[in-house]
Design an enzyme around this catalytic site. Structure first.
Site, PDB file in Angstrom:
ATOM      1  N   HIS A 189       0.807  -1.216   0.000  1.00  0.00           N
ATOM      2  CA  HIS A 189       0.000   0.000   0.000  1.00  0.00           C
ATOM      3  C   HIS A 189       0.839   1.264   0.000  1.00  0.00           C
ATOM      4  O   HIS A 189       0.577   2.217  -0.744  1.00  0.00           O
ATOM      5  CB  HIS A 189      -0.938   0.012   1.192  1.00  0.00           C
ATOM      6  N   ARG A 296     -10.866   2.146  -6.292  1.00  0.00           N
ATOM      7  CA  ARG A 296     -10.873   0.968  -5.414  1.00  0.00           C
ATOM      8  C   ARG A 296     -11.506   1.366  -4.093  1.00  0.00           C
ATOM      9  O   ARG A 296     -11.035   2.287  -3.432  1.00  0.00           O
ATOM     10  CB  ARG A 296      -9.446   0.502  -5.136  1.00  0.00           C
ATOM     11  N   GLU A 431     -10.978 -11.001 -15.443  1.00  0.00           N
ATOM     12  CA  GLU A 431      -9.713 -11.365 -14.799  1.00  0.00           C
ATOM     13  C   GLU A 431      -9.609 -12.852 -14.532  1.00  0.00           C
ATOM     14  O   GLU A 431      -8.660 -13.324 -13.929  1.00  0.00           O
ATOM     15  CB  GLU A 431      -9.536 -10.570 -13.499  1.00  0.00           C
ATOM     16  N   ASN A 454      -3.476  -8.155 -13.125  1.00  0.00           N
ATOM     17  CA  ASN A 454      -2.781  -8.871 -12.043  1.00  0.00           C
ATOM     18  C   ASN A 454      -3.403 -10.239 -11.805  1.00  0.00           C
ATOM     19  O   ASN A 454      -2.705 -11.241 -11.714  1.00  0.00           O
ATOM     20  CB  ASN A 454      -2.817  -8.057 -10.749  1.00  0.00           C
ATOM     21  N   ASP A 455      -4.725 -10.251 -11.673  1.00  0.00           N
ATOM     22  CA  ASP A 455      -5.386 -11.520 -11.423  1.00  0.00           C
ATOM     23  C   ASP A 455      -5.460 -12.372 -12.680  1.00  0.00           C
ATOM     24  O   ASP A 455      -5.346 -13.589 -12.614  1.00  0.00           O
ATOM     25  CB  ASP A 455      -6.789 -11.299 -10.850  1.00  0.00           C
ATOM     26  N   ARG A 465       0.789 -14.569  -7.213  1.00  0.00           N
ATOM     27  CA  ARG A 465       1.657 -13.425  -7.451  1.00  0.00           C
ATOM     28  C   ARG A 465       2.421 -12.954  -6.228  1.00  0.00           C
ATOM     29  O   ARG A 465       3.321 -12.136  -6.334  1.00  0.00           O
ATOM     30  CB  ARG A 465       0.881 -12.267  -8.075  1.00  0.00           C
ATOM     31  N   CYS A 502      -7.209  -2.000 -16.358  1.00  0.00           N
ATOM     32  CA  CYS A 502      -6.892  -1.223 -15.160  1.00  0.00           C
ATOM     33  C   CYS A 502      -5.838  -1.901 -14.283  1.00  0.00           C
ATOM     34  O   CYS A 502      -5.631  -1.515 -13.159  1.00  0.00           O
ATOM     35  CB  CYS A 502      -8.155  -0.938 -14.347  1.00  0.00           C
TER      36      CYS A 502
END
Lengths: 572, 88
Positions: A189, A296, A431, A454-455, A465, A502
């Site tokens: 984060h 998000r 995803e 990412n997914d 990951r 995204c």
């Protein structure tokens, strides 16, 4: 010199502000005979405070998600009352005459160690609860005395073991010029937030908190992931020069702000920004993005004792949506699961959280949480241009369930006479490979598709990951991933819907040309990456990008793809 | 002091919830309650202690209760364990 992971580029030179949180550095202190009683009282008081807190949380969990789940917090209360913990600590304080913080840490560690030896995996997982409780008691014991982030004196470099999202947000943005953090990786984060704020950051330093003292001077080299403690004058001078160079480059990119993302042959790409908290909005103005492509909502739910109310969500969503006008905001519904949970949610002990009850699946199982979020979004959408994005769809039936829920929620609002947006646009994240294979069916039922790379990469290559052992297999440029992306774009377009992206991949200029060539309509990324991506789009032609994409997609192996991209780079 | 050997019949063994119930029940009484499994002895009022033993389905445990309300305490604990913690 300390080496870490470069999380946010740029150079900062300044004084250290040591932030103590979460992992406290506890020193052993011997007590005088007459201090012992007081120390035991301090401990009992701290336990009582945390217990009250847990009871409150349990109560609000009971009201929000039902009896079964509030039991978890009851279990926490029992841990606090547990003789093994309580008597263990008190015995140690009295016998060894040490401060309670030290005794607590030793006792917690001992219990934790015995739990780690248990063969049952589920019970072993519970050892986290004990660590959590220990932290909460420690916080209550020394909470008053720690350095608060709100009282940051002057321009400083924040050095910490770990920063929670709420810590990061609590910081005065004008006071913090850099971050150096023990924990974390590129996608932690702090890294994401520092990046979006344009503040240099190095994370994963392991033990910087032990290696600096307050008011030391340090240099943060966010380009190389290096920290230099108490540098000599020459080093400072060299870095001052580096810093100027970096700022000049940033300024150069700033000139692009008001230009559109159009290729040399006139093909326009929509560029928008990802955000997590409203504090990032000024960065979006500066980046020259066309709205928010991914809002998000998880951060509003995390690092707090209870779930946000509908009103609180409504206020925050409205603020974001109003401030970004005339552009639009794509807001993603809650994307949490066993890998990342909010307090007040039913805790899940799953062996495989990434394939478990997460995101939309979780929301459909917990209608109260989903309902309050959808109500807040629908109400906030009146004040701006909002679109809803549903994460982790694996089949059209899930989408239909969610749509039904949305319609039901709208009917409720209508009956209550509360203003809301009737015809809100809806999109789905693509995803999961099963969603890719059925994307044309999904596309017919929504207004747009958004690719979460990412997914998608993790699920299609079966590579966790965050697992270091297989990290090298996590490859955005693998032929399978590229084919999947191409498939999504084609299927979306065939159904007459636009397709965006995204995930991380959208923010890396290495991939821009090939993504554009495959026909993506929109790219959404952190605001700080946006000028760079715009710059690369403005320097390529759409036709050459298409050729490159075709060539890469017809490659047969990884080395060929790399060769093609290398050759293309040399040519341009 | 009363001693009894009891058999755990919960399919999932003494997981968090039954462990909590057992510790809660034992805590209601003045008497000292010990739980012994495979030679390891823990305070039955400690949920952590119970969980740490990772008591699986089918295992035998010894319960020792000692104190003024030992009869009641043992009866309640026995009832709880024999009724599979009202879980199944």
């Amino acid at each position: 010199m300390l080496k870490g992971i470069a999380a946010s580029s740029g150079i900062a030179i300044g004084k250290v502000f040591l932030f103590e949180e979460e992992e406290f550095i506890i020193a052993r202190r011997d007590l005088a005979e007459n201090e012992i009683k007081k120390e035991v009282m301090r401990f009992r008081k701290a336990i009582a405070v945390v217990k009250e807190d847990m009871k409150r949380t349990s109560k609000s969990a009971y009201e929000k998600i039902g009896k079964k789940h509030s039991r978890l917090f009851d279990a926490y209360v029992m841990i606090l009352d547990d003789p093994m913990l309580k008597n263990g600590v008190i015995k140690m304080v009295v016998k060894e005459k040490v401060n309670v913080e030290h005794a607590l840490q030793v006792t917690i560690n001992r219990i934790f160690q015995s739990f780690m030896e248990v063969k049952d995996e589920y019970l072993r997982e519970r050892s986290r609860d004990i660590i959590d409780m220990g932290k909460k008691i420690l916080k209550s014991l020394i909470g008053m005395e720690r350095n608060g982030l709100k009282e940051i004196p002057a321009e400083v470099i924040v050095v910490a073991h770990n920063l929670s999202p709420s810590d990061t947000i609590a910081m005065r943005k004008d006071k913090v010029i850099g971050f150096a953090i023990d924990m974390g990786g590129k996608t932690s984060h702090t890294a994401i937030l520092a990046h979006s704020l344009g503040i240099p950051a190095v994370v994963g330093l392991k033990n910087i908190t032990y290696n600096v003292r307050p008011d030391d001077t340090v240099i943060i080299d966010g380009n190389q992931g290096i920290i230099i403690v108490n540098p000599d004058e020459i080093t400072i001078k060299n870095y001052e020069r580096e810093k100027k160079k970096h700022l000049d480059a940033v300024k150069e990119l700033d000139k692009l702000r008001d230009l559109s993302a159009v290729t040399t042959d006139g093909h326009t790409i929509e560029l928008s920004a990802n955000i997590e908290v409203p504090e990032e909005i000024p960065m979006i103005y500066e980046s020259g993005s066309a709205g928010i492509g991914l809002y998000r909502t998880e951060y509003l739910f995390m690092n707090r004792n209870e779930l946000p109310t509908e009103e609180e969500q409504y206020r925050q969503y409205s603020e974001v949506s109003k401030s970004i006008l005339p552009y639009s905001v794509i807001i993603r519904t809650l994307d949490l699961g066993a890998d990342r949970m909010a307090d007040g949610m039913e805790a899940l002990a799953e062996r495989n959280p990434f394939m478990g009850l997460r995101a939309l699946r979780y929301c459909l199982k917990h209608p109260e949480i989903f309902r309050s979020q959808l109500r807040a979004i629908l109400r906030a959408a009146v004040h701006g241009n909002m679109k809803i994005l549903l994460p982790m769809i694996s089949a059209v039936e899930e989408l239909r369930n969610a749509k039904e829920f949305l319609v039901k929620t709208q009917e409720e609002l209508r009956k209550e006479g509360i203003p809301f947006k009737e015809d809100i646009e809806l999109g789905v994240m693509i995803e999961i490979p099963s969603a890719v294979l059925t994307a044309e069916i999904l596309a017919k039922e929504v207004d747009f598709l958004s690719i979460g790379t990412n997914d998608l990469i993790q699920y299609s290559l079966a590579v966790d990951r965050v697992n270091e052992n297989v990290a090298e297999l996590y490859n955005p440029l693998s032929l399978a991933v590229l084919r999947l992306i191409k498939m999504i774009i084609e299927k979306g377009h065939k159904s007459g819907k636009w397709v965006g992206m995204c995930g991380e991949m959208a923010s890396d200029p290495e991939f821009t040309k090939i993504l554009i060539g495959m026909g993506l309509d929109e790219l959404s990324m952190s605001a700080i990456s946006l000028p760079k991506i715009k710059d690369s789009i403005r320097s390529i032609s759409f036709s050459s990008a298409q050729e490159l994409a075709d060539e890469v997609l017809s490659a047969k192996e990884q080395s060929e793809i790399i060769k093609i991209l290398k050759r293309d780079k040399l040519r341009s | 002091m009363i001693k009894k050997t009891l058999n755990i019949k919960n399919k999932l063994g003494l997981h968090a919830r039954p462990a909590a119930l057992l510790a809660q029940t034992a805590s209601k009484y003045e008497s000292r309650v010990l739980l012994i499994k495979d030679g390891q002895e823990i305070d039955c009022k400690s949920i952590l202690g119970i969980m740490m033993l990772a008591i699986a389905y089918g295992s035998d445990i010894d319960i020792h209760v000692d104190g003024i309300d030992e009869d009641n305490a043992m009866a309640k604990i026995e009832n709880l364990i024999n009724n599979k913690f009202h879980e199944e």
